[in-house]
Design a protein around this motif. Structure first.
Motif, mmCIF file in Angstrom:
data_model
loop_
_atom_site.group_PDB
_atom_site.id
_atom_site.type_symbol
_atom_site.label_atom_id
_atom_site.label_comp_id
_atom_site.label_asym_id
_atom_site.label_seq_id
_atom_site.Cartn_x
_atom_site.Cartn_y
_atom_site.Cartn_z
ATOM 1 N N HIS A 267 0.894 -1.146 0.000
ATOM 2 C CA HIS A 267 0.000 0.000 0.000
ATOM 3 C C HIS A 267 0.939 1.203 0.000
ATOM 4 C CE1 HIS A 267 -3.693 -2.233 1.112
ATOM 5 N NE2 HIS A 267 -2.844 -3.024 1.763
ATOM 6 N N ARG A 268 0.940 1.977 -1.084
ATOM 7 C CA ARG A 268 1.904 3.076 -1.181
ATOM 8 C C ARG A 268 1.316 4.256 -1.938
ATOM 9 N NH1 ARG A 268 2.710 -0.255 -5.196
ATOM 10 N NH2 ARG A 268 3.516 0.394 -7.191
ATOM 11 N N ILE A 269 1.874 5.411 -1.669
ATOM 12 C CA ILE A 269 1.505 6.606 -2.407
ATOM 13 C C ILE A 269 2.306 6.597 -3.699
ATOM 14 C CG2 ILE A 269 1.495 9.128 -2.419
ATOM 15 C CD1 ILE A 269 -0.487 7.872 -0.411
ATOM 16 N N SER A 270 1.601 6.576 -4.834
ATOM 17 C CA SER A 270 2.279 6.467 -6.125
ATOM 18 C C SER A 270 2.218 7.753 -6.937
ATOM 19 C CB SER A 270 1.673 5.317 -6.932
ATOM 20 O OG SER A 270 0.308 5.582 -7.187
ATOM 21 N N ASP A 271 1.374 8.698 -6.532
ATOM 22 C CA ASP A 271 1.241 9.938 -7.283
ATOM 23 C C ASP A 271 0.839 11.049 -6.327
ATOM 24 O OD1 ASP A 271 1.238 11.510 -9.617
ATOM 25 O OD2 ASP A 271 -0.924 11.274 -9.837
ATOM 26 N N GLY A 272 1.322 12.243 -6.561
ATOM 27 C CA GLY A 272 1.037 13.371 -5.685
ATOM 28 C C GLY A 272 2.202 13.606 -4.738
ATOM 29 N N GLN A 273 2.109 14.690 -3.985
ATOM 30 C CA GLN A 273 3.169 15.036 -3.039
ATOM 31 C C GLN A 273 2.716 14.710 -1.627
ATOM 32 O OE1 GLN A 273 3.694 19.162 -3.934
ATOM 33 N NE2 GLN A 273 5.382 18.733 -5.336
ATOM 34 N N ALA A 274 3.578 14.004 -0.891
ATOM 35 C CA ALA A 274 3.239 13.591 0.470
ATOM 36 C C ALA A 274 4.508 13.355 1.278
ATOM 37 C CB ALA A 274 2.385 12.328 0.439
ATOM 38 N N GLU A 275 4.337 13.329 2.594
ATOM 39 C CA GLU A 275 5.413 12.989 3.526
ATOM 40 C C GLU A 275 4.888 11.907 4.456
ATOM 41 O OE1 GLU A 275 6.505 16.437 5.742
ATOM 42 O OE2 GLU A 275 7.186 17.536 3.980
ATOM 43 N N LEU A 276 5.777 11.003 4.852
ATOM 44 C CA LEU A 276 5.428 9.941 5.782
ATOM 45 C C LEU A 276 6.344 10.049 6.993
ATOM 46 C CD1 LEU A 276 3.528 7.477 6.013
ATOM 47 C CD2 LEU A 276 5.360 6.099 5.036
ATOM 48 N N CYS A 277 5.752 9.956 8.172
ATOM 49 C CA CYS A 277 6.493 10.107 9.421
ATOM 50 C C CYS A 277 6.074 8.977 10.363
ATOM 51 C CB CYS A 277 6.167 11.469 10.031
ATOM 52 S SG CYS A 277 7.011 11.798 11.574
ATOM 53 N N GLU A 278 6.991 8.547 11.225
ATOM 54 C CA GLU A 278 6.704 7.509 12.213
ATOM 55 C C GLU A 278 7.056 8.037 13.594
ATOM 56 O OE1 GLU A 278 7.653 4.553 15.100
ATOM 57 O OE2 GLU A 278 9.247 5.579 14.010
ATOM 58 N N ALA B 129 -7.941 8.150 -4.253
ATOM 59 C CA ALA B 129 -7.413 9.508 -4.126
ATOM 60 C C ALA B 129 -7.554 9.943 -2.668
ATOM 61 C CB ALA B 129 -8.171 10.456 -5.039
ATOM 62 N N ILE B 130 -6.435 10.282 -2.050
ATOM 63 C CA ILE B 130 -6.420 10.748 -0.661
ATOM 64 C C ILE B 130 -6.353 12.278 -0.697
ATOM 65 C CG2 ILE B 130 -5.224 10.637 1.558
ATOM 66 C CD1 ILE B 130 -6.284 7.923 0.519
ATOM 67 N N PRO B 131 -7.323 12.967 -0.086
ATOM 68 C CA PRO B 131 -7.302 14.429 -0.131
ATOM 69 C C PRO B 131 -6.210 15.038 0.740
ATOM 70 C CG PRO B 131 -9.286 13.637 0.995
ATOM 71 C CD PRO B 131 -8.516 12.438 0.551
ATOM 72 N N LYS B 132 -5.881 16.267 0.415
ATOM 73 C CA LYS B 132 -4.882 17.034 1.162
ATOM 74 C C LYS B 132 -5.241 17.044 2.634
ATOM 75 C CE LYS B 132 -2.580 21.488 0.860
ATOM 76 N NZ LYS B 132 -2.510 22.717 0.045
ATOM 77 N N GLY B 133 -4.236 16.856 3.482
ATOM 78 C CA GLY B 133 -4.458 16.837 4.921
ATOM 79 C C GLY B 133 -3.509 15.874 5.603
ATOM 80 N N THR B 134 -3.736 15.660 6.883
ATOM 81 C CA THR B 134 -2.883 14.793 7.690
ATOM 82 C C THR B 134 -3.689 13.580 8.133
ATOM 83 O OG1 THR B 134 -1.694 16.746 8.443
ATOM 84 C CG2 THR B 134 -1.340 14.725 9.676
ATOM 85 N N LEU C 81 0.703 10.256 7.681
ATOM 86 C CA LEU C 81 0.849 10.688 6.296
ATOM 87 C C LEU C 81 0.352 12.118 6.171
ATOM 88 C CD1 LEU C 81 1.341 9.923 3.246
ATOM 89 C CD2 LEU C 81 -1.107 9.392 3.183
ATOM 90 N N LYS C 82 1.157 12.971 5.557
ATOM 91 C CA LYS C 82 0.723 14.339 5.259
ATOM 92 C C LYS C 82 0.686 14.481 3.741
ATOM 93 C CE LYS C 82 2.047 17.982 7.598
ATOM 94 N NZ LYS C 82 2.857 19.116 8.130
ATOM 95 N N VAL C 83 -0.513 14.691 3.198
ATOM 96 C CA VAL C 83 -0.679 14.910 1.761
ATOM 97 C C VAL C 83 -0.538 16.405 1.519
ATOM 98 C CG1 VAL C 83 -2.244 14.698 -0.204
ATOM 99 C CG2 VAL C 83 -2.139 12.869 1.510
ATOM 100 N N LEU C 84 0.444 16.783 0.717
ATOM 101 C CA LEU C 84 0.749 18.183 0.460
ATOM 102 C C LEU C 84 0.067 18.709 -0.800
ATOM 103 C CD1 LEU C 84 4.542 17.834 1.255
ATOM 104 C CD2 LEU C 84 2.757 18.703 2.778
ATOM 105 N N SER C 85 -0.144 17.850 -1.793
ATOM 106 C CA SER C 85 -0.839 18.244 -3.015
ATOM 107 C C SER C 85 -2.349 18.140 -2.772
ATOM 108 C CB SER C 85 -0.401 17.350 -4.177
ATOM 109 O OG SER C 85 -0.498 15.983 -3.837
ATOM 110 N N GLU C 86 -3.152 18.575 -3.724
ATOM 111 C CA GLU C 86 -4.611 18.519 -3.554
ATOM 112 C C GLU C 86 -5.090 17.093 -3.289
ATOM 113 O OE1 GLU C 86 -6.866 20.970 -3.105
ATOM 114 O OE2 GLU C 86 -5.030 22.149 -3.004
ATOM 115 N N THR C 87 -4.477 16.116 -3.959
ATOM 116 C CA THR C 87 -4.738 14.692 -3.694
ATOM 117 C C THR C 87 -3.432 13.925 -3.904
ATOM 118 O OG1 THR C 87 -5.358 14.146 -5.972
ATOM 119 C CG2 THR C 87 -7.157 14.767 -4.463
#
Length: 102
Positions: A42-53, A78-83, A60-66
């Protein structure tokens, strides 16, 4: 925002995103979970995001609109922008709790 589920991975909206100053560790990948049996991810394949542990929990912080969450055996989401806080579904067996194998 509502929780989002893809297979055994659950994304819960949250305001918290741990940073290194608060004990969080930024990860160099965007893999939310890896299948124990198949090795599928299960991975983010498109868009801008950061992953933190922090303390064994992924955020997960989604930086782009999705951002697109993909997995070989599930439809892309599609995961919307947010944390988001990442949780892995568990199930109970007589021997105790275990993570669901995807």
């Amino acid at each position: 925002m509502q929780p989002i589920r893809q297979g055994d991975v659950l994304l819960l909206p949250t305001q918290a995103f741990p940073n290194p100053a608060s004990g969080g560790q930024t990860l160099p990948h965007l893999t939310l979970a890896e299948g124990e049996v198949t090795g599928h991810k299960h991975r983010i394949s498109d868009g801008q995001a950061e992953l933190c542990e922090k303390d064994g929990t992924l955020y997960l912080k989604v930086l782009s609109e999705t951002a697109t969450l993909t997995h070989e055996e599930h439809n892309a989401i599609a995961i919307p922008k947010g944390t988001w806080m990442i949780r892995i579904q568990r199930e109970y067996e007589p021997e105790g709790w275990r993570y669901v194998a995807d």
